[in-house]
Design an enzyme around this catalytic site. Structure first.
Site, short mmCIF file in Angstrom:
data_model
loop_
_atom_site.label_atom_id
_atom_site.label_comp_id
_atom_site.label_asym_id
_atom_site.label_seq_id
_atom_site.Cartn_x
_atom_site.Cartn_y
_atom_site.Cartn_z
N ASP A 70 0.85 -1.19 0.00
CA ASP A 70 0.00 0.00 0.00
C ASP A 70 0.89 1.24 0.00
OD1 ASP A 70 -2.97 0.88 0.62
OD2 ASP A 70 -1.65 2.16 1.81
N CYS A 106 -5.19 8.57 -17.12
CA CYS A 106 -5.80 8.40 -18.44
C CYS A 106 -7.22 8.95 -18.40
CB CYS A 106 -5.77 6.93 -18.88
SG CYS A 106 -6.55 5.78 -17.74
#
Length: 461
Positions: free
Chosen positions: A162, A232
């Site tokens: 993480d 994106c």
């Protein structure tokens, strides 16, 4: 595709964005076939017929037609990576900022799977530099590891952690790339199903997640280190708004990246802090949607403590000498064991490896060379695909195309070997993996988990 086929309010949210041309944007999405592009592996120098070059990446090329990469042995040998052209802009950013750092560097790709940007970063840095490719989602780690193993370099570590865990490595990295999870609107042409998941509510959730990821990871970036942030997505909340937040909350300095007008990239600035960003719109560029930016950290968030003790098990020099025989320029590497496996990593990274193993869950470190069984080495698949292998120390067998496909399928290979022992199985001089040549048969050791299951289609009559 027409205006009505986009998600509700999507085009309206883009109408005020710098450089957005709705008519051109819709027209670009009516093109059914998105451009196909690959990036060559500079460490393997394949003999490939390529077409038009990607302007912002010297190893990137467009292909006129999309071949079946599954049935190209050179793809499996790691001679190139199939990567969307816009995302190769990271190479241009890195080459702009790398000369500003005098020493060797440590680079983190935080959200790395499947490995496109990691292999790109690995191509752009030096052997004395270190790349840590991290993937948060455990199920996506194997494909990342496979792709980096194909790339063949020993200055790579793959982790599964993480961001908050990595953030505890205070001031460890010189460059951090966060290609953040996002709403995905930049992939609408390539993946029309992404439209079904887009909503303004999801954009806001992505924005919050991006802030959380960045806040968790920034302590691991050195003072005067660089953050490369990309998505994106076309959404302002996930791009320019994030830049303003980074500059305001963490006092980051925006870095302007030089571009050429003919590339078609749209340069933007965030509303408040005027941070530079770069938007890629299909129709303006030969690629998919992307936002990219680069910022410099101006504050010190502490230092990581030092550790004197090496956590690796003690090993005999006799065993090391056995392993060294299979490695080209063997004194350039540090050798260690994980259970029964021998691994090698660039000697310069011994201390960094020791630190990372204390703090993170590592899935790949350098190159896995193999297991020692008495006086013999049982070679690993990673060694076969690596650029560190001493090819003079092993047999090599050149395969035809049909034989290479048989090998990649783990089928029996129609060969009449004249020698015995472990052999690299090559296609056009590029290693695919190992086989053991025996008097009456060939044992195929291509890994089961990555073998080809189908067969090439027969040529058209």
């Amino acid at each position: 595709m027409n205006e009505q086929q986009f998600p509700d309010n999507f085009l309206q949210t883009l109408s005020a964005e710098n450089g957005f041309d709705q008519e051109n944007f819709i027209k670009a999405h009516q093109i059914t076939d998105a451009p196909t592009s690959i990036r060559l592996n500079p460490f393997k120098r394949p003999s490939l017929k390529t077409d038009e070059r990607v302007a912002w990446c010297s190893d990137g090329f467009y292909l006129n037609t999309r071949p079946s990469f599954t049935f190209d042995p050179l793809f499996h040998a790691g001679c190139y990576y199939v990567q969307e052209a816009s995302s190769m802009f990271t190479d241009h950013i890195l080459k702009h900022i790398r000369p500003n750092i005098d020493d060797t560097i440590k680079v983190l790709d935080l959200c790395a799977a499947p490995g496109g940007k990691s292999t790109l970063l690995n191509s752009a840095i030096n052997a004395e530099d270190l790349l840590v490719a991290n993937e948060i989602i455990k199920t996506r780690v194997p494909v990342l590891t496979d792709n980096l193993s194909r790339w063949g370099q020993a200055n790579v570590i793959v982790s599964n952690n993480d961001p908050k865990d990595i953030g505890r490595l205070k001031s460890f990295f010189d460059i951090i790339l966060v290609d953040a999870p996002c709403s995905g609107s930049g992939m609408f042409r390539k993946d029309p199903q992404a439209m079904n998941e887009w909503s303004e509510a999801n954009v806001e959730l992505c924005h919050q997640r991006q802030e959380r990821i960045l806040a968790d990871i920034l302590p691991a970036l050195k003072e005067d280190g660089y953050l490369i942030y990309s998505t994106c997505s076309y959404s302002h909340q996930e791009n320019e708004d994030i830049l303003d937040w980074l500059c305001l909350e963490f006092d980051l300095e925006s870095i302007r990246i030089p571009i050429y007008k003919e590339w078609g990239i749209v340069e933007t600035q965030s509303p408040d802090k005027k941070a530079w960003g770069y938007r890629f719109y299909p129709g303006k560029v030969k690629g998919e949607g992307l936002f990219a930016s680069c910022l410099k950290k101006k504050t010190n968030t502490g230092e990581l403590g030092t550790f004197k003790n090496n956590i690796h098990q003690k090993i005999s020099s006799k065993e090391i000498d056995q392993v060294k025989a299979y490695v080209n320029k063997p004194d350039d590497y540090y050798y260690f064991k994980v259970n029964e496996d021998w691994l090698a990593i660039n000697r310069a990274h011994k201390e960094s490896l020791n630190i990372l193993q204390r703090h993170l869950y590592l899935k790949k470190s350098g190159v896995r060379v193999g297991k020692l069984m008495g006086k013999d080495l049982i070679p690993d698949h990673e060694l076969a695909l690596s650029t560190i292998i001493n090819k003079d120390a092993v047999l090599q067998t050149e395969l035809t195309y049909d034989q290479a496909i048989q090998y990649l399928r783990r089928d029996n290979i129609d060969l009449n070997p004249t020698e015995k022992g472990w052999s690299l199985m090559n296609y056009e001089g590029q290693a695919l993996g190992w086989a053991k040549l025996l008097p009456n048969r060939i044992n195929n050791y291509y890994p089961k988990e990555i073998r080809i299951f189908s067969s090439p289609s027969p040529p058209a009559p």
